[in-house]
Design a protein around this motif. Sequence first.
Motif, PDB file in Angstrom:
ATOM      1  N   ARG A  15       0.819  -1.220   0.000  1.00  0.00           N
ATOM      2  CA  ARG A  15       0.000   0.000   0.000  1.00  0.00           C
ATOM      3  C   ARG A  15       0.852   1.268   0.000  1.00  0.00           C
ATOM      4  O   ARG A  15       0.482   2.268  -0.623  1.00  0.00           O
ATOM      5  N   THR A  16       2.003   1.235   0.667  1.00  0.00           N
ATOM      6  CA  THR A  16       2.892   2.396   0.632  1.00  0.00           C
ATOM      7  C   THR A  16       3.801   2.329  -0.586  1.00  0.00           C
ATOM      8  O   THR A  16       4.049   3.345  -1.243  1.00  0.00           O
ATOM      9  N   SER A 132       9.624   0.980  10.816  1.00  0.00           N
ATOM     10  CA  SER A 132       8.537   1.321  11.734  1.00  0.00           C
ATOM     11  C   SER A 132       9.103   1.785  13.066  1.00  0.00           C
ATOM     12  O   SER A 132      10.133   1.302  13.521  1.00  0.00           O
ATOM     13  N   LEU A 176       0.506   3.762  10.179  1.00  0.00           N
ATOM     14  CA  LEU A 176       0.197   4.197   8.813  1.00  0.00           C
ATOM     15  C   LEU A 176      -1.307   4.345   8.604  1.00  0.00           C
ATOM     16  O   LEU A 176      -2.090   3.455   8.940  1.00  0.00           O
ATOM     17  N   ASP A 178      -4.471   5.412   5.797  1.00  0.00           N
ATOM     18  CA  ASP A 178      -4.867   5.557   4.402  1.00  0.00           C
ATOM     19  C   ASP A 178      -5.636   6.866   4.244  1.00  0.00           C
ATOM     20  O   ASP A 178      -6.858   6.888   4.064  1.00  0.00           O
ATOM     21  N   ARG A 208       0.122   7.235   4.743  1.00  0.00           N
ATOM     22  CA  ARG A 208       1.080   6.564   3.855  1.00  0.00           C
ATOM     23  C   ARG A 208       1.580   7.517   2.764  1.00  0.00           C
ATOM     24  O   ARG A 208       2.750   7.478   2.380  1.00  0.00           O
TER      25      ARG A 208
END
Length: 258
Positions: A15-16, A132, A176, A178, A208
Amino acid sequence: MTTPLHVLVTGATGRTGAIVVQKLQQRPEQFVARGFARSEAKVKELFGTTEGVYLGDIGDPDRLKAALEGCDALVILTSAVPQMKAPPEPGQQPEFVYAEGGTPEQVDYQGQLNQIGAARAVGVKHIVLVGSMGGTNEQHPLNRMANGNILIWKRKAEAYLIGSGIDYTIIRAGGLQDQPGGQRELIVGKDDALLANPPDGVPTSIPRADVAEVVVQALIAPNARNKAFDVISKPAGTPGAVVTTDFAALFEETTPGL
């Protein structure tokens, strides 16, 4: 006219990772983007084509070297992903497991070492590694998930990168989200100090899309090199907050070393 940087993004269908690839593609005068991913179907779903994407596994050093040949920089966005065993019974906590071959030790440590080694072998000059926050706390809930010690393995890989001799930028993101990017003030820190004492009670999270923009800016900002830092964002619309647009100034607040 400057020559565009050739950049390989691993974890390109995450997704990132997908946002980073898209941002690089939107700046053809600055970057020539390549992706690296395992699933051809997911590549086609996200990008509509496999052009510019190398299919392979980070456990295959030869495939990594082929993808990295001629690249100036590598962006590492691979990560182990825990999976829920089964929906929990009412009142029970969910149980998680890592897929065979997909444990944090295999992905976040050995997989990253493979990528760093391949980059060094072909002469890559700069590695941007997205990790992270929380790696200083062995008891962090993410470490206990499926007994994977994921943040500990990430931290070990980061230390290896720093000692590799390749210029590095290590970006340790908060939780993170969205959410849209470019709407918040970013805050950087070190050694999980932001987790222990977030300024003004700011949530320790970040969209992100903002992490992806930090990655892109780190590729071109000289003062982002050989730095490692945590990053979170103030909520959008926070009174008195100034949306971060001066990334050189942001990187001035960061420091070298783990």
